[in-house]
Design an enzyme around this catalytic site. Sequence first.
Site, PDB file in Angstrom:
ATOM      1  N   ASP A 176       0.754  -1.253   0.000  1.00 21.64           N
ATOM      2  CA  ASP A 176       0.000   0.000   0.000  1.00 21.64           C
ATOM      3  C   ASP A 176       0.785   1.304   0.000  1.00 21.64           C
ATOM      4  N   CYS A 215     -16.501  -8.012 -15.741  1.00 17.37           N
ATOM      5  CA  CYS A 215     -17.580  -7.124 -15.290  1.00 17.37           C
ATOM      6  C   CYS A 215     -18.789  -7.212 -16.225  1.00 17.37           C
ATOM      7  N   CYS A 224     -22.485  -5.288 -16.118  1.00 17.14           N
ATOM      8  CA  CYS A 224     -22.821  -4.889 -14.741  1.00 17.14           C
ATOM      9  C   CYS A 224     -22.333  -3.456 -14.450  1.00 17.14           C
ATOM     10  N   CYS A 271     -21.659  -1.312  -8.995  1.00 20.00           N
ATOM     11  CA  CYS A 271     -20.800  -0.498  -8.131  1.00 20.00           C
ATOM     12  C   CYS A 271     -20.941   0.992  -8.471  1.00 20.00           C
ATOM     13  N   CYS A 275     -22.611   4.198  -5.521  1.00 22.89           N
ATOM     14  CA  CYS A 275     -21.787   5.210  -4.845  1.00 22.89           C
ATOM     15  C   CYS A 275     -22.636   6.391  -4.367  1.00 22.89           C
ATOM     16  N   CYS A 309     -14.744  10.628  -2.975  1.00 31.22           N
ATOM     17  CA  CYS A 309     -14.896   9.300  -2.369  1.00 31.22           C
ATOM     18  C   CYS A 309     -14.901   9.415  -0.840  1.00 31.22           C
ATOM     19  N   CYS A 342     -15.423   3.452   3.318  1.00 31.76           N
ATOM     20  CA  CYS A 342     -16.715   3.142   2.711  1.00 31.76           C
ATOM     21  C   CYS A 342     -16.575   1.835   1.943  1.00 31.76           C
ATOM     22  N   CYS A 349     -19.367   0.455  -2.883  1.00 28.97           N
ATOM     23  CA  CYS A 349     -19.126  -0.077  -4.232  1.00 28.97           C
ATOM     24  C   CYS A 349     -18.603  -1.512  -4.177  1.00 28.97           C
ATOM     25  N   CYS A 383     -20.872  -5.839  -5.351  1.00 26.73           N
ATOM     26  CA  CYS A 383     -20.301  -6.585  -6.475  1.00 26.73           C
ATOM     27  C   CYS A 383     -20.831  -8.017  -6.490  1.00 26.73           C
TER      28      CYS A 383
HETATM   29  C1  B12 Z   1      -4.669   6.252  -3.545  1.00 26.25           C
HETATM   30  C2  B12 Z   1      -5.451   5.087  -3.039  1.00 26.25           C
HETATM   31  C3  B12 Z   1      -6.782   5.301  -2.679  1.00 26.25           C
HETATM   32  C4  B12 Z   1      -7.509   6.612  -2.968  1.00 26.25           C
HETATM   33  C5  B12 Z   1      -7.838   6.669  -4.474  1.00 26.25           C
HETATM   34  C6  B12 Z   1      -8.568   5.415  -4.988  1.00 26.25           C
HETATM   35  C7  B12 Z   1      -8.210   4.993  -6.398  1.00 26.25           C
HETATM   36  N1  B12 Z   1      -9.158   4.362  -7.050  1.00 26.25           N
HETATM   37  O1  B12 Z   1      -7.107   5.208  -6.869  1.00 26.25           O
HETATM   38  C8  B12 Z   1      -8.733   6.522  -2.008  1.00 26.25           C
HETATM   39  C9  B12 Z   1      -8.381   7.214  -0.689  1.00 26.25           C
HETATM   40  C10 B12 Z   1     -10.033   7.139  -2.535  1.00 26.25           C
HETATM   41  C11 B12 Z   1      -8.810   5.016  -1.783  1.00 26.25           C
HETATM   42  C12 B12 Z   1      -9.974   4.374  -1.377  1.00 26.25           C
HETATM   43  C13 B12 Z   1     -10.076   2.994  -1.187  1.00 26.25           C
HETATM   44  N2  B12 Z   1      -9.064   2.115  -1.163  1.00 26.25           N
HETATM   45 CO1  B12 Z   1      -7.254   2.568  -1.716  1.00 26.25          CO
HETATM   46  N3  B12 Z   1      -5.506   2.822  -2.338  1.00 26.25           N
HETATM   47  C14 B12 Z   1      -4.842   3.802  -2.920  1.00 26.25           C
HETATM   48  C15 B12 Z   1      -3.429   3.401  -3.334  1.00 26.25           C
HETATM   49  C16 B12 Z   1      -2.453   3.924  -2.269  1.00 26.25           C
HETATM   50  C17 B12 Z   1      -2.977   3.871  -4.724  1.00 26.25           C
HETATM   51  C18 B12 Z   1      -3.995   3.616  -5.836  1.00 26.25           C
HETATM   52  C19 B12 Z   1      -3.590   4.279  -7.133  1.00 26.25           C
HETATM   53  O2  B12 Z   1      -2.492   4.103  -7.595  1.00 26.25           O
HETATM   54  N4  B12 Z   1      -4.485   5.096  -7.717  1.00 26.25           N
HETATM   55  C20 B12 Z   1      -4.189   5.844  -8.911  1.00 26.25           C
HETATM   56  C21 B12 Z   1      -5.236   5.595  -9.968  1.00 26.25           C
HETATM   57  C22 B12 Z   1      -4.871   6.400 -11.212  1.00 26.25           C
HETATM   58  O3  B12 Z   1      -5.159   4.224 -10.262  1.00 26.25           O
HETATM   59  P1  B12 Z   1      -6.425   3.378 -10.655  1.00 26.25           P
HETATM   60  O4  B12 Z   1      -7.538   3.613  -9.754  1.00 26.25           O
HETATM   61  O5  B12 Z   1      -5.962   1.974 -10.813  1.00 26.25           O
HETATM   62  O6  B12 Z   1      -6.750   4.079 -12.051  1.00 26.25           O
HETATM   63  C23 B12 Z   1      -6.552   3.445 -13.267  1.00 26.25           C
HETATM   64  C24 B12 Z   1      -7.847   3.289 -13.947  1.00 26.25           C
HETATM   65  O7  B12 Z   1      -8.611   4.492 -13.811  1.00 26.25           O
HETATM   66  C25 B12 Z   1      -7.316   3.097 -15.321  1.00 26.25           C
HETATM   67  N5  B12 Z   1      -8.344   3.198 -16.311  1.00 26.25           N
HETATM   68  C26 B12 Z   1      -8.881   4.262 -16.902  1.00 26.25           C
HETATM   69  N6  B12 Z   1      -9.814   3.872 -17.790  1.00 26.25           N
HETATM   70  C27 B12 Z   1      -9.832   2.515 -17.755  1.00 26.25           C
HETATM   71  C28 B12 Z   1     -10.577   1.586 -18.464  1.00 26.25           C
HETATM   72  C29 B12 Z   1     -10.382   0.207 -18.175  1.00 26.25           C
HETATM   73  C30 B12 Z   1     -11.169  -0.786 -18.950  1.00 26.25           C
HETATM   74  C31 B12 Z   1      -9.459  -0.222 -17.183  1.00 26.25           C
HETATM   75  C32 B12 Z   1      -9.244  -1.685 -16.813  1.00 26.25           C
HETATM   76  C33 B12 Z   1      -8.712   0.743 -16.476  1.00 26.25           C
HETATM   77  C34 B12 Z   1      -8.920   2.083 -16.786  1.00 26.25           C
HETATM   78  O8  B12 Z   1      -6.263   4.028 -15.514  1.00 26.25           O
HETATM   79  C35 B12 Z   1      -5.737   4.327 -14.248  1.00 26.25           C
HETATM   80  C36 B12 Z   1      -4.263   3.979 -14.246  1.00 26.25           C
HETATM   81  O9  B12 Z   1      -4.065   2.633 -14.583  1.00 26.25           O
HETATM   82  C37 B12 Z   1      -3.530   1.824  -3.330  1.00 26.25           C
HETATM   83  C38 B12 Z   1      -2.253   1.090  -2.934  1.00 26.25           C
HETATM   84  C39 B12 Z   1      -1.275   1.040  -4.084  1.00 26.25           C
HETATM   85  N7  B12 Z   1      -0.028   1.389  -3.837  1.00 26.25           N
HETATM   86  O10 B12 Z   1      -1.648   0.683  -5.198  1.00 26.25           O
HETATM   87  C40 B12 Z   1      -4.682   1.563  -2.318  1.00 26.25           C
HETATM   88  C41 B12 Z   1      -5.691   0.416  -2.628  1.00 26.25           C
HETATM   89  C42 B12 Z   1      -6.086   0.573  -4.075  1.00 26.25           C
HETATM   90  N8  B12 Z   1      -6.840   0.738  -1.800  1.00 26.25           N
HETATM   91  C43 B12 Z   1      -7.433  -0.302  -1.360  1.00 26.25           C
HETATM   92  C44 B12 Z   1      -8.683  -0.260  -0.649  1.00 26.25           C
HETATM   93  C45 B12 Z   1      -9.099  -1.534   0.066  1.00 26.25           C
HETATM   94  C46 B12 Z   1      -9.478   0.911  -0.671  1.00 26.25           C
HETATM   95  C47 B12 Z   1     -10.941   1.052  -0.160  1.00 26.25           C
HETATM   96  C48 B12 Z   1     -11.827  -0.149  -0.459  1.00 26.25           C
HETATM   97  C49 B12 Z   1     -10.893   1.336   1.370  1.00 26.25           C
HETATM   98  C50 B12 Z   1     -12.251   1.586   2.031  1.00 26.25           C
HETATM   99  N9  B12 Z   1     -13.024   0.561   2.326  1.00 26.25           N
HETATM  100  O11 B12 Z   1     -12.597   2.715   2.311  1.00 26.25           O
HETATM  101  C51 B12 Z   1     -11.403   2.330  -0.935  1.00 26.25           C
HETATM  102  C52 B12 Z   1     -12.061   1.973  -2.289  1.00 26.25           C
HETATM  103  C53 B12 Z   1     -12.448   3.168  -3.123  1.00 26.25           C
HETATM  104  C54 B12 Z   1     -12.403   2.869  -4.631  1.00 26.25           C
HETATM  105  N10 B12 Z   1     -13.552   2.601  -5.255  1.00 26.25           N
HETATM  106  O12 B12 Z   1     -11.318   2.881  -5.230  1.00 26.25           O
HETATM  107  C55 B12 Z   1      -6.733  -1.582  -1.763  1.00 26.25           C
HETATM  108  C56 B12 Z   1      -7.542  -2.261  -2.874  1.00 26.25           C
HETATM  109  C57 B12 Z   1      -7.427  -3.763  -2.903  1.00 26.25           C
HETATM  110  C58 B12 Z   1      -8.059  -4.286  -4.161  1.00 26.25           C
HETATM  111  N11 B12 Z   1      -8.715  -5.423  -4.042  1.00 26.25           N
HETATM  112  O13 B12 Z   1      -7.957  -3.701  -5.209  1.00 26.25           O
HETATM  113  C59 B12 Z   1      -5.340  -1.069  -2.217  1.00 26.25           C
HETATM  114  C60 B12 Z   1      -4.676  -1.810  -3.399  1.00 26.25           C
HETATM  115  C61 B12 Z   1      -4.388  -1.167  -0.994  1.00 26.25           C
HETATM  116  C62 B12 Z   1      -3.952  -2.611  -0.721  1.00 26.25           C
HETATM  117  N12 B12 Z   1      -2.671  -2.877  -0.759  1.00 26.25           N
HETATM  118  O14 B12 Z   1      -4.717  -3.501  -0.459  1.00 26.25           O
HETATM  119  N13 B12 Z   1      -7.637   4.412  -2.052  1.00 26.25           N
HETATM  120  S1  SF4 Z   2     -15.777   3.683  -1.538  1.00 22.81           S
HETATM  121 FE1  SF4 Z   2     -17.871   4.551  -1.330  1.00 22.81          FE
HETATM  122  S2  SF4 Z   2     -17.653   6.725  -1.851  1.00 22.81           S
HETATM  123 FE2  SF4 Z   2     -15.760   5.687  -2.562  1.00 22.81          FE
HETATM  124  S3  SF4 Z   2     -16.171   5.176  -4.698  1.00 22.81           S
HETATM  125 FE3  SF4 Z   2     -16.828   3.386  -3.499  1.00 22.81          FE
HETATM  126  S4  SF4 Z   2     -19.004   3.737  -3.061  1.00 22.81           S
HETATM  127 FE4  SF4 Z   2     -18.158   5.691  -3.748  1.00 22.81          FE
HETATM  128  S1  SF4 Z   3     -20.063  -4.470  -9.221  1.00 19.83           S
HETATM  129 FE1  SF4 Z   3     -18.322  -5.840  -9.603  1.00 19.83          FE
HETATM  130  S2  SF4 Z   3     -18.827  -6.914 -11.524  1.00 19.83           S
HETATM  131 FE2  SF4 Z   3     -20.196  -5.151 -11.374  1.00 19.83          FE
HETATM  132  S3  SF4 Z   3     -19.143  -3.564 -12.553  1.00 19.83           S
HETATM  133 FE3  SF4 Z   3     -18.569  -3.292 -10.401  1.00 19.83          FE
HETATM  134  S4  SF4 Z   3     -16.669  -4.438 -10.189  1.00 19.83           S
HETATM  135 FE4  SF4 Z   3     -17.621  -5.124 -12.104  1.00 19.83          FE
END
Ligand code: B12
Ligand code: SF4
Ligand code: SF4
Length: 338
Positions: free
Chosen positions: A119, A173, A176, A179, A183, A199, A226, A229, A233
């Site tokens: 992380d 996915c 579907c 998620c 939100c 978020c 939170c 989302c 799933c």
């Molecule tokens: C910053 C961060 C956050 C931020 C930003 C979230 C985000 N989506 O990036 C915040 C604080 C909001 C957050 C929240 C959460 N997080 Co967080 N977070 C991180 C962290 C430190 C970095 C993520 C990152 O690099 N983001 C940058 C963006 C640009 O990356 P991305 O989301 O993958 O974006 C890509 C897509 O948008 C893609 N894209 C664009 N268009 C398309 C189209 C397609 C088809 C595809 C496939 C991709 C794609 O391009 C981008 C670059 O590749 C990681 C740990 C790590 N070092 O990876 C943990 C991590 C992602 N978090 C985690 C968790 C558990 C959460 C929460 C569930 C916690 C909670 N219960 O509150 C929430 C979930 C929110 C959500 N829906 O994402 C886990 C997820 C585990 C998993 N199974 O994936 C991680 C991996 C930590 C861990 N080691 O376990 N988090």
């Molecule tokens: S963690 Fe909650 S607020 Fe963040 S993207 Fe998912 S549903 Fe939305």
């Molecule tokens: S709820 Fe799960 S299966 Fe449905 S779009 Fe989101 S990640 Fe994909």
Amino acid sequence: VRLPAAFTDLAYELGFDSVGVCSPKLDISVGLNEWLAAGYHGDMAWMEARANQRASPLMLWSEVKSVIVLGMNYAPASIPTSEAAISVYAQGDDYHEVIKPRLKQLARVLGGDLKVFVDTAPVPEKALAALAGIGWQGKHSNLVSKDFGSWLFLGVIYSALEFQDSEAERNHCGSCVACLNACPTNAFPSPYVVDAKRCISYLTIENKGTIPLEFRKAIGNKIYGCDDCLAVCPWNKFASTARLNGIFAREELKSPTLASFLVLDDANFRALFRKSPVKRIGRDRFIRNCLVAAGNSGDKTLVPLIEILYKDPSPLVQEMAEWALGELKSVSRETVLP
Ligand code: B12
Ligand code: SF4
Ligand code: SF4
């Protein structure tokens, strides 16, 4: 060469549920830079600081030959619904502290030069996990697995030794959009992209300031992170409850009351959340979050506790107490009293 069986066996023994290998030649800079340029990272300046390293393992460490990704299932027995909902990942011991020592133990079996991450380092964990076959990035952007749904923690090892790649997982996915629709704050500008600023996880954990007015109602009962989302799933139906359940869920944090939290001072807060990820935000931000939930609760019995917080030394707490009082005063007696 294949990853040694001794490694995968030990991984399972230590509580990891999924192991995969991928090449370090991954580069997510296009998507990451677009995300940063849009300002979706809010105040998380650390996401910008080493973006080139976050985009590609080779930029972080030029010696890396293989990336090993581990997933640990933390699926809950039930989703939190209490008036003070702490997200599932934060109801037990801090996963960083659970996973890191286990990765180090695994590192000893693997040998060679290596680095372990969970992380906190600039590592594209989700994209690597998909490439290593652990699952795919769902429309909520997190990793989804056919076996464990959306409930996997990720850990990563960069190794200077080369191992045979696993087969990457493809996206399941389909049509579907559960998620995206679930939100409460509309944090998805498009599928697969999260605007962290909207978020609830960001607003309640990363955000150091006040919680913007536009999100307070939508936050509802969520006081730390939170799961909305993740919880909807459909792949979760294949998830079995976490094997390390004792570590990831504390009885006292499954359905706590707001009243028990609103009275916490600094020392009590630190004692209650010892070893928990919640302690990271400190007492003031935690009380700030509880006050948002209190304002949304419709529970006028909380008013005397909130009045005390209105005089709190922390301006963050004071301001949110004022808002919560305003919200509860606007609730009619009938909706509060049975
Ligand atoms: C910053 C961060 C956050 C931020 C930003 C979230 C985000 N989506 O990036 C915040 C604080 C909001 C957050 C929240 C959460 N997080 Co967080 N977070 C991180 C962290 C430190 C970095 C993520 C990152 O690099 N983001 C940058 C963006 C640009 O990356 P991305 O989301 O993958 O974006 C890509 C897509 O948008 C893609 N894209 C664009 N268009 C398309 C189209 C397609 C088809 C595809 C496939 C991709 C794609 O391009 C981008 C670059 O590749 C990681 C740990 C790590 N070092 O990876 C943990 C991590 C992602 N978090 C985690 C968790 C558990 C959460 C929460 C569930 C916690 C909670 N219960 O509150 C929430 C979930 C929110 C959500 N829906 O994402 C886990 C997820 C585990 C998993 N199974 O994936 C991680 C991996 C930590 C861990 N080691 O376990 N988090
Ligand atoms: S963690 Fe909650 S607020 Fe963040 S993207 Fe998912 S549903 Fe939305
Ligand atoms: S709820 Fe799960 S299966 Fe449905 S779009 Fe989101 S990640 Fe994909």
